[in-house]
Design an enzyme around this catalytic site. Structure first.
Site, PDB file in Angstrom:
ATOM      1  N   ASP A  53       0.862  -1.194   0.000  1.00  0.00           N
ATOM      2  CA  ASP A  53       0.000   0.000   0.000  1.00  0.00           C
ATOM      3  C   ASP A  53       0.892   1.235   0.000  1.00  0.00           C
ATOM      4  OD1 ASP A  53      -2.428   1.359   0.014  1.00  0.00           O
ATOM      5  OD2 ASP A  53      -2.563   1.410   2.190  1.00  0.00           O
ATOM      6  N   ASP A  76       3.152   1.495   8.162  1.00  0.00           N
ATOM      7  CA  ASP A  76       1.915   0.800   7.808  1.00  0.00           C
ATOM      8  C   ASP A  76       2.121  -0.349   6.824  1.00  0.00           C
ATOM      9  OD1 ASP A  76      -0.674   0.054   7.655  1.00  0.00           O
ATOM     10  OD2 ASP A  76      -1.367   1.804   6.542  1.00  0.00           O
TER      11      ASP A  76
END
Length: 351
Positions: free
Chosen positions: A209, A227
């Site tokens: 991502d 993340d």
């Protein structure tokens, strides 16, 4: 659209979360700030020893423990290789054993040190080259082995699953569903054809991502990744295309700078550029299903009031038809991401 289960984490009161951190062996001083995250519940917490940490309470039912622990192990492996990521701490679980993922009163918790920074200046070619080098180092570690439990992002499988769920759960208005299903089926066929055209495609563990919001920049140290919640097995171009912005010429210049940096560290298979539009299309279909699956969480209707309307689905039909043209083999030029591409599924700033 059928209602999805309420996953609003209503039981995660400030008192509960502070007690959970204490149960995991930390000593918060009571100061806490909720951070932006749609997928999980994420807090910045100050400890009595003066440190600040980021605590993540995982959404029930999204990942298995094995998938989360595989993400944590990847972060630790990257940190050991001096790839700048924020790896989770070892905590104390309910049995007193050390673990990066702990269960407290039915909730799953992980904690990492807070590491600040700002968004990278992607208009600067040198910044892009630096990020390219960093991604090459991440992928070198990623090639050492494959994820066993996490998602594979190297076929139309995620798009098929998203399509099937949306249709089975009556997520689309009846008058639009046939047109959407038809164009989605055509898109899925073209995604599969794109991957089938590269039977010897080399795959590795990815960030998954990697958009600008998941790279933080500090003046002294440069970029670091946050993340890894969406880490997957897939082609390395998946970690490149979401960093492109502007019109086609700008995107080409940005891609060139990224690859200049990348190829200072590792080889890049130029054939993967054919996958940019199929990967974008896959993400668009997946994104619609992600929103629909989360609609029972009260935060989602508030944040995405336009989702699920007839206009939304009509726009999706039009956008997917455009992607059919963009995925034609002759069109290998990268384009800037659409707005949907820039949405962080997690957005928690936590590796």
């Amino acid at each position: 659209m059928r209602a999805t289960p309420d996953l609003s984490f209503g039981e995660l009161t400030p008192e509960f979360m502070l007690d959970a951190l204490e149960a995991a062996g930390l000593r918060p001083d009571g100061r806490m700030l909720q951070l932006n995250s749609f997928e999980n519940r994420v807090l910045q917490v100050h400890l009595e020893d003066g440190q600040a940490v980021v605590a993540k309470f995982y959404r029930p039912g999204r990942w298995t423990d094995a998938q989360i622990l595989e993400e944590h192990a990847f972060a630790a492996e990257l940190a050991a290789a001096e790839v700048p990521v924020v790896a989770p701490w070892s905590l104390r679980d309910e049995s007193g054993q050390a673990a990066t993922l702990v269960h407290v009163a039915g909730q799953r918790l992980a904690v990492a040190p807070r590491q600040g920074g700002r968004g990278p200046e992607l208009e600067d070619p040198e910044v892009l080259r630096w990020i390219g080098r960093l991604l090459a180092r991440l992928h070198e570690v990623g090639r050492r082995q494959a994820f066993r439990h996490r998602v594979d992002w190297h076929s139309a499988g995620p798009a098929c699953a998203a399509r099937d769920w949306l249709l089975a759960n009556d997520a689309l208005p009846p008058e639009i569903a046939p047109a959407w299903a038809d164009v989605t089926a055509q898109c899925i066929a073209m995604i599969e054809a794109a991957f089938a055209s590269l039977p010897d495609l080399q795959l590795c563990r990815l960030h998954g991502d990697c958009h600008p919001g998941n790279i933080l920049w500090t003046p002294d140290a440069g970029p670091h990744f946050v993340d890894l919640d969406d880490a997957v097995n897939g082609p390395v171009v998946q970690d490149l295309w979401m960093l492109l912005s502007g019109d086609a010429d700008q995107a080409n210049h940005q891609l060139r700078a990224l690859l200049e940096g990348y190829e200072q560290i590792a080889d890049f298979d130029d054939r993967e550029l054919r996958l940019i539009e199929p990967l974008r299309t896959l993400r668009m279909i997946h994104y619609s299903a992600w929103l629909a699956r989360r609609w029972g969480d009260p935060a989602f209707p508030l944040a995405f009031p336009w989702f699920g309307t007839a206009n939304y689905w009509m726009d999706q039909v039009s956008l997917l038809r455009e992607q059919l043209t963009a995925m034609q083999p002759k069109d290998a030029q990268p384009q800037a991401p659409r707005l949907d591409d820039e949405v962080d599924f997690d957005g928690d700033g936590f590796a």
